[in-house]
Design an enzyme around this catalytic site. Structure first.
Site, short mmCIF file in Angstrom:
data_model
loop_
_atom_site.label_atom_id
_atom_site.label_comp_id
_atom_site.label_asym_id
_atom_site.label_seq_id
_atom_site.Cartn_x
_atom_site.Cartn_y
_atom_site.Cartn_z
N HIS A 170 0.84 -1.21 0.00
CA HIS A 170 0.00 0.00 0.00
C HIS A 170 0.87 1.25 0.00
O HIS A 170 0.71 2.14 -0.86
CB HIS A 170 -0.91 -0.03 1.23
CG HIS A 170 -1.80 1.16 1.36
ND1 HIS A 170 -3.14 1.13 1.07
CD2 HIS A 170 -1.54 2.44 1.77
CE1 HIS A 170 -3.67 2.33 1.27
NE2 HIS A 170 -2.72 3.14 1.70
N GLU A 171 1.78 1.33 0.96
CA GLU A 171 2.62 2.53 1.06
C GLU A 171 3.55 2.66 -0.14
O GLU A 171 3.86 3.77 -0.58
CB GLU A 171 3.41 2.53 2.37
CG GLU A 171 2.55 2.50 3.62
CD GLU A 171 1.49 3.60 3.65
OE1 GLU A 171 1.68 4.66 3.03
OE2 GLU A 171 0.45 3.39 4.30
N HIS B 22 1.81 4.44 -2.94
CA HIS B 22 1.94 5.89 -2.79
C HIS B 22 3.33 6.33 -3.26
O HIS B 22 3.48 7.36 -3.94
CB HIS B 22 1.78 6.29 -1.32
CG HIS B 22 0.37 6.31 -0.82
ND1 HIS B 22 -0.65 6.97 -1.47
CD2 HIS B 22 -0.18 5.77 0.30
CE1 HIS B 22 -1.77 6.83 -0.78
NE2 HIS B 22 -1.51 6.10 0.29
#
Length: 698
Positions: free
Chosen positions: A492-493, A496
């Site tokens: 997820h990170e 980003h």
């Protein structure tokens, strides 16, 4: 000499962390604010007629060093803080707010901006320049440029107060989290908790000079305890402590701060001509209005409720077999783990040996190579802010398209090599990876930037990106092993991070993650989908001791488990989303925090509410972070990511043509309307049915 006031004479002009002392910050901010004010004054007082170049573009590139220093300081305030840094933050935040207000209320400057804006139809601007002009003008209007002098002063005071109170909210939450720990000397009380976690609890106890075991409210410590501890009273005590964070009437209580923050936000909205703060915020979001957000959340609520209720009934049946007739929220994780093991024969602790942190990171790096032609090289000539941090140089070694043009290739060679990609080596970004908890780091996981990407004077100045998590530290016997949930967190990170790494825009304020807030979670949530693809999992889910690949039946069940407890998780997120919207549309109804929270989330509550606990006082996303009137965007982005990944699934999850189109979406940052960007990629608007199909099989 103050290193923050000098040109960074480092590789890639990276942040000189090891040269910075705490006493450097305040003088640097004071000096750089003066320098930046002069830059703005020079633009405002330019004797030449206003043009896009000497006004709009000049502003976009102003304050560069101040931005760099702000990024360093506030990132460290989250990742490596201490009492002194927090004190400096209290001094610095009002200075920056005042500086920002001065810019937004500079009448000469706004007159120049308005002059250029009024001429926009006759200017030969490209799409990105038009976006910059529109965003600059709107930014000033939304900051009060059209207000009279008296109202401008009111707005400045409100912004100042909000800045201080939001900062205090976060500091209280961190302090409240750190203030609690549970000391246990009898191992029998910890029955059910895996040995690897117990070792960590022993290490935590030693750090505090204690014998036995210590459990804290830090996520890697707290979650295993409430998931595996057979001792129900222990689970209850820990959950109660977690739910009482900043809600116990003590030194770090946030209840009054919440009331003050929502009241100030409402006053700000009304001053600027909006009905409420949600109206103000959503004008600049894909969702556009509170009505549309409420309709979206309630549509999902209607769909999710029967699934969630069915899931809770299953858990109640399990609990009854243990003699528990009154299933409570602090029982949920324990019985959900039992049910998951029963349904899928999956246990986080059994899976963890297959998810060594270094191997998971290799996998996500390889995925970025496969899709986008990126290669990551660990380097040791970049200064760090903590010894745990690792630094990587990222280069682009190809277009992301395989030489033979195939859409699927053997997954056994997933990591990028120059043999199967077109070589075109080219520095792309720096990456700081900071994975383990420590006292000065706030809980959770996040991506941030120390330097934005932009193009100036013929140079494409590349970004410096950081991924920060709180994964269990390695011990002398065991490497850092991740739960599957932590695996998806890293992906997820990193999604980003890719948004920042691939940025390719002209202006820093339109670069990378500088997009509409309800679009920003698309790249992160999209990348999580790969964790559930069996052939991809086989490339990295290998036992850290034996090298054995996670067995096929486990991989298949892990893939099937993606929708496990999806009803419950959806209801939980909807609860947070509805609570956020309530605070920012009904601020006049906020008198008692617990009563308000209970009333506004009752449709999503699946367990009895405990009068001693409340989520709001530690709801940092909306009271400290940037998600005020925007928490719904997690679910909104799930629709986007489900729809986007469905596109890949239909055409091959490594389809190079689709990956190339997706790369354009990521690299474009905020230069286009997000819906236009999405339609250019997908060919149509996102469909909520994609999410329902993934979540509930509809």
């Amino acid at each position: 000499m103050n290193p923050l006031l000098e040109k960074f004479n480092t590789k890639y002009t990276s942040s000189p962390f090891e040269e910075i002392k705490e006493e450097h910050y305040l003088p640097a901010f004071q000096e750089l604010i003066k320098t930046s004010e002069k830059e703005i004054d020079d633009i405002a007082n330019n004797s030449e007629a206003p043009t896009f170049g000497n006004t709009i573009e000049a502003m976009a590139f102003s304050g560069e060093q101040l931005d760099r220093v702000s990024n360093i300081f506030f990132n460290l305030n989250s990742a490596e803080t201490n009492d002194e840094i927090q004190k400096i933050a209290q001094d610095v935040s009002p200075l920056l707010t005042e500086f920002s207000s001065k810019i937004s209320q500079n009448e000469k400057l706004f007159d120049r901006i308005k002059t250029v804006y009024d001429q926009k139809d006759s200017l030969s601007l490209n799409e990105e320049q038009q976006m910059l002009l529109n965003e600059t003008y709107k930014g000033f209007v939304r900051s009060g440029a059209l207000l009279n002098d008296e109202d401008k002063k009111k707005l400045e005071k409100i912004n100042m107060d909000l800045s201080v109170k939001s900062l205090q909210f976060g500091q209280n939450t961190l302090a409240s989290t750190n203030a609690y720990f549970k000391h246990i000397t009898d191992k029998e009380e910890l029955k059910g908790i895996p040995e690897a976690i117990l070792h960590q609890y022993e290490e935590d106890a030693k750090e505090k000079g204690l014998d036995g075991y210590v459990i804290t409210l830090q996520y890697p410590s707290y979650l295993p305890a409430i998931t595996y501890a057979e001792n129900r009273e222990l689970r209850k005590e820990l959950a109660l402590a977690n739910g009482k964070k900043s809600f116990d009437g003590g030194e770090f209580d946030n209840q009054n701060l919440i009331k003050e923050i929502v009241k100030l936000r409402q006053e700000k909205a009304e001053l600027l001509g909006y009905k409420n703060f949600a109206d103000f915020v959503l004008e600049e979001r894909m969702a556009q209005s509170p009505e549309k957000v409420f309709n979206f959340l309630n549509e999902l609520l209607e769909k999710a409720t029967p699934y969630a209720q069915k899931e809770i009934e299953e858990l109640k049946s399990l609990a009854k077999a243990d003699g528990i007739e009154d299933l409570q929220s602090y029982d949920h994780a324990f019985y959900a783990e039992k049910l998951r093991k029963q349904k899928f024969d999956l246990n986080d602790e059994e899976l963890k040996p297959y998810f060594q942190l270094e191997k998971v990171q290799e996998a996500v790096f390889g995925l970025a190579g496969k899709l986008f032609g990126l290669e990551f090289k660990e380097i040791d000539d970049i200064q760090k802010y903590h010894e745990d941090v690792k630094t990587y140089e990222i280069v682009e070694v190809g277009s992301g398209k395989l030489e033979d043009g195939s859409t699927e290739k053997g997954f056994e060679n997933l990591s990028l090599t120059t043999d199967n990609y077109q070589p075109s080596t080219n520095y792309k970004a720096l990456l700081y990876a900071d994975y383990h908890p420590r006292k000065g780091k706030r809980a959770g996981a996040w991506m941030t930037s120390y330097k934005n990407q932009y193009k100036k004077n013929g140079e494409n100045s590349r970004p410096h990106i950081s991924v920060v998590c709180n994964f269990t530290k390695p011990t002398k016997d065991t490497p850092s092993l991740l739960t599957f949930n932590e695996v998806t967190t890293l992906f997820h990170e990193f999604g980003h991070a890719l948004h920042g790494i691939l940025a390719d825009t002209q202006y820093p304020n339109l670069s990378g993650t500088s997009v509409k807030w309800d679009f920003v979670e698309l790249p992160s949530q999209f990348l999580e989908n790969f964790c559930y693809e069996p052939e991809f999992l086989k490339t990295f889910a290998k036992h850290y001791q034996t090298g054995e690949i996670l067995p096929d039946e486990k991989i298949e069940k892990l893939s099937q488990s993606k929708s496990f407890m999806e009803g419950y998780q959806t209801m939980r997120q909807l609860g947070f989303g509805l609570l956020d919207m309530a605070y920012h549309t009904k601020s006049d109804k906020v008198s008692d925090i617990k009563t308000f929270e209970t009333e506004e989330t009752k449709a999503t509550n699946l367990y009895p509410s405990n009068p001693e606990t409340a989520a709001s006082p530690s709801f940092s996303h909306i009271f400290q972070g940037g998600y005020s009137a925007g928490y719904y965007s997690y679910k909104w982005a799930e629709v986007l990511d489900a729809d986007a990944f469905q596109y890949f699934k239909e055409n091959g999850i490594f389809n190079p043509e689709i990956a190339a189109k997706y790369k354009i979406l990521l690299s474009s940052g905020g230069t286009k309307d997000p819906m236009e960007l999405y339609k250019n990629f997908r060919g149509s608007e996102p469909k909520v049915e994609s999410l329902l199909k993934r979540a509930f099989g509809e």
